[in-house]
Every structure is written in C-alpha cells, then in structure tokens.
Design a protein around this motif. Structure first.
Motif, PDB file in Angstrom:
ATOM      1  N   ASP A  55     -46.225 -33.422   0.686  1.00 40.11           N
ATOM      2  CA  ASP A  55     -46.921 -34.596   0.148  1.00 40.11           C
ATOM      3  C   ASP A  55     -48.280 -34.689   0.825  1.00 40.11           C
ATOM      4  N   ARG A  56     -49.338 -34.725   0.041  1.00 40.46           N
ATOM      5  CA  ARG A  56     -50.684 -34.870   0.611  1.00 40.46           C
ATOM      6  C   ARG A  56     -50.773 -36.190   1.361  1.00 40.46           C
ATOM      7  N   GLY A  57     -51.394 -36.135   2.521  1.00 41.66           N
ATOM      8  CA  GLY A  57     -51.509 -37.334   3.339  1.00 41.66           C
ATOM      9  C   GLY A  57     -50.424 -37.438   4.397  1.00 41.66           C
ATOM     10  N   ARG A  58     -49.344 -36.670   4.247  1.00 44.36           N
ATOM     11  CA  ARG A  58     -48.259 -36.654   5.236  1.00 44.36           C
ATOM     12  C   ARG A  58     -48.265 -35.320   5.965  1.00 44.36           C
ATOM     13  N   LYS A  59     -48.250 -35.396   7.269  1.00 44.38           N
ATOM     14  CA  LYS A  59     -48.185 -34.175   8.066  1.00 44.38           C
ATOM     15  C   LYS A  59     -46.734 -33.766   8.228  1.00 44.38           C
ATOM     16  N   ARG A  60     -46.474 -32.464   8.177  1.00 44.07           N
ATOM     17  CA  ARG A  60     -45.103 -31.978   8.367  1.00 44.07           C
ATOM     18  C   ARG A  60     -44.661 -32.237   9.795  1.00 44.07           C
ATOM     19  N   ARG A  61     -43.372 -32.507   9.929  1.00 44.04           N
ATOM     20  CA  ARG A  61     -42.781 -32.758  11.241  1.00 44.04           C
ATOM     21  C   ARG A  61     -41.571 -31.859  11.389  1.00 44.04           C
ATOM     22  N   TRP A  62     -41.345 -31.363  12.593  1.00 39.59           N
ATOM     23  CA  TRP A  62     -40.182 -30.514  12.799  1.00 39.59           C
ATOM     24  C   TRP A  62     -39.691 -30.579  14.232  1.00 39.59           C
ATOM     25  N   VAL A  63     -38.481 -30.057  14.405  1.00 39.48           N
ATOM     26  CA  VAL A  63     -37.816 -30.064  15.708  1.00 39.48           C
ATOM     27  C   VAL A  63     -37.477 -28.629  16.080  1.00 39.48           C
ATOM     28  N   ILE A  64     -37.596 -28.326  17.363  1.00 40.17           N
ATOM     29  CA  ILE A  64     -37.092 -27.064  17.905  1.00 40.17           C
ATOM     30  C   ILE A  64     -35.951 -27.455  18.834  1.00 40.17           C
ATOM     31  N   TYR A  65     -34.750 -27.037  18.451  1.00 36.66           N
ATOM     32  CA  TYR A  65     -33.546 -27.433  19.177  1.00 36.66           C
ATOM     33  C   TYR A  65     -33.464 -26.749  20.533  1.00 36.66           C
ATOM     34  N   ASN A  66     -32.880 -27.444  21.467  1.00 31.62           N
ATOM     35  CA  ASN A  66     -32.581 -26.879  22.767  1.00 31.62           C
ATOM     36  C   ASN A  66     -31.228 -26.189  22.645  1.00 31.62           C
ATOM     37  N   GLY A  67     -31.225 -24.875  22.522  1.00 36.43           N
ATOM     38  CA  GLY A  67     -29.980 -24.129  22.351  1.00 36.43           C
ATOM     39  C   GLY A  67     -29.599 -24.026  20.892  1.00 36.43           C
ATOM     40  N   TYR A  68     -28.304 -24.096  20.623  1.00 39.06           N
ATOM     41  CA  TYR A  68     -27.758 -23.913  19.290  1.00 39.06           C
ATOM     42  C   TYR A  68     -28.333 -24.934  18.310  1.00 39.06           C
ATOM     43  N   ALA A  69     -28.757 -24.463  17.153  1.00 38.01           N
ATOM     44  CA  ALA A  69     -29.369 -25.333  16.144  1.00 38.01           C
ATOM     45  C   ALA A  69     -28.292 -26.109  15.399  1.00 38.01           C
ATOM     46  N   GLU A  70     -28.177 -27.381  15.671  1.00 38.11           N
ATOM     47  CA  GLU A  70     -27.206 -28.260  15.024  1.00 38.11           C
ATOM     48  C   GLU A  70     -27.900 -29.587  14.740  1.00 38.11           C
ATOM     49  N   ALA A  71     -28.002 -29.944  13.462  1.00 37.81           N
ATOM     50  CA  ALA A  71     -28.767 -31.122  13.053  1.00 37.81           C
ATOM     51  C   ALA A  71     -28.274 -32.420  13.681  1.00 37.81           C
ATOM     52  N   SER A  72     -27.000 -32.521  14.002  1.00 40.14           N
ATOM     53  CA  SER A  72     -26.496 -33.759  14.593  1.00 40.14           C
ATOM     54  C   SER A  72     -26.931 -33.919  16.051  1.00 40.14           C
ATOM     55  N   LYS A  73     -27.627 -32.928  16.608  1.00 40.88           N
ATOM     56  CA  LYS A  73     -28.155 -33.055  17.963  1.00 40.88           C
ATOM     57  C   LYS A  73     -29.456 -33.855  18.007  1.00 40.88           C
ATOM     58  N   VAL A  74     -29.977 -34.225  16.840  1.00 36.09           N
ATOM     59  CA  VAL A  74     -31.182 -35.061  16.789  1.00 36.09           C
ATOM     60  C   VAL A  74     -30.763 -36.514  16.971  1.00 36.09           C
ATOM     61  N   THR A  75     -31.341 -37.183  17.948  1.00 36.68           N
ATOM     62  CA  THR A  75     -30.988 -38.571  18.230  1.00 36.68           C
ATOM     63  C   THR A  75     -31.552 -39.491  17.141  1.00 36.68           C
ATOM     64  N   PRO A  76     -30.975 -40.691  16.952  1.00 35.89           N
ATOM     65  CA  PRO A  76     -31.390 -41.581  15.865  1.00 35.89           C
ATOM     66  C   PRO A  76     -32.876 -41.947  15.876  1.00 35.89           C
ATOM     67  N   ASP A  77     -33.450 -42.170  17.052  1.00 28.90           N
ATOM     68  CA  ASP A  77     -34.866 -42.537  17.103  1.00 28.90           C
ATOM     69  C   ASP A  77     -35.759 -41.406  16.598  1.00 28.90           C
ATOM     70  N   TRP A  78     -35.452 -40.180  17.013  1.00 27.30           N
ATOM     71  CA  TRP A  78     -36.245 -39.041  16.550  1.00 27.30           C
ATOM     72  C   TRP A  78     -35.928 -38.699  15.101  1.00 27.30           C
ATOM     73  N   HIS A  79     -34.707 -38.919  14.672  1.00 25.59           N
ATOM     74  CA  HIS A  79     -34.360 -38.683  13.266  1.00 25.59           C
ATOM     75  C   HIS A  79     -35.195 -39.582  12.365  1.00 25.59           C
TER      76      HIS A  79
END
Length: 134
Positions: free
Chosen positions: A49-73
C-alpha cells in the motif's frame, strides 16, 4: 553447521539474503523480551500500500509466529502507528501474560491419558453407562 543453516534454511532464523535486505532496505525499530528484532522499510517503494512502509520481524531462533508479543504484533499489523519502544503498550489488569504456542514442543501440555503419558486414564465413574445397540 550454523553457517549452512543461515544460508539455506529460513525456519532456524533469518537467511543470509534477509540479512542483506535488512541492511540495505530496513531500519531497526526495536527488540522484544524474547529477542526478536523488528524492522521497518526506509521508504514505501516495495510496499503493498502506497504510504505504508513494510514492517517485518527477524525471529530469535526458530521462526514461529506465536513468538511475537501482542504489543509488537499490533505494530506489525498497523494497529498501532508507533512501535512499543516509542509508545509502550498498556496492559489491562484482566489480560494474561503472552505465551508462545508450545504445541509440538517438549513443553506442550500432556494431560493424564495422553498417548505420550502412557495412555492410561481414570476409569469412568458410576454415572456413565455405555451405549449398546438393541
């Protein structure tokens, strides 16, 4: 072995290509208590979407989406404009502490009667009557 994992596998952490892309296109925003690192693109050139910058996470260790805390999610999904490092997430008194998904790990819940616990469970009490066809 860890150098080969970094080059060829994404599930054991970020690959070499991701590290290159982050250094070239991203800006470090912050890190959570689990060690995950969060980045935002420098511009919206490769954004969906124009006007929105992409955001991403680099996991510490095994990549598991539930390791993202609610504030960062919330920040990753544009629910919050500012990251938790700038505007801290307010936890309500009734909210539980975040736990990652432990299914499939050695820390998963294994109740009595589970196959991994031997499959033995308590016998049914007298209020249970098995159905039999007449």
């Amino acid at each position: 072995m860890s150098v080969l994992k970094t080059i060829f596998t994404w599930w054991n952490g970020a690959t070499t290509g991701i590290h290159f892309t982050v250094a070239r296109r991203g800006r470090f925003v912050g890190q959570d208590e689990l060690g995950n690192k969060y980045y935002e693109a420098r511009d919206d050139r490769d954004s969906y979407d124009r006007g929105r910058k992409r955001r991403w996470v680099i996991y510490n260790g095994y990549a598991e989406a539930s390791k993202v805390t609610p504030d960062w999610h919330g920040w990753l999904r544009y629910t919050f404009e500012e990251p938790p490092t700038v505007e801290p997430f307010v936890v309500k008194p009734w909210e539980k502490e975040h736990l990652p998904n432990l299914t499939g790990t050695i820390h998963a819940r294994r109740p009595q009667g589970a196959i991994s616990q031997g499959g033995d469970r308590q016998r049914a009490t007298g209020d249970y009557e098995a159905w039999t066809p007449e």
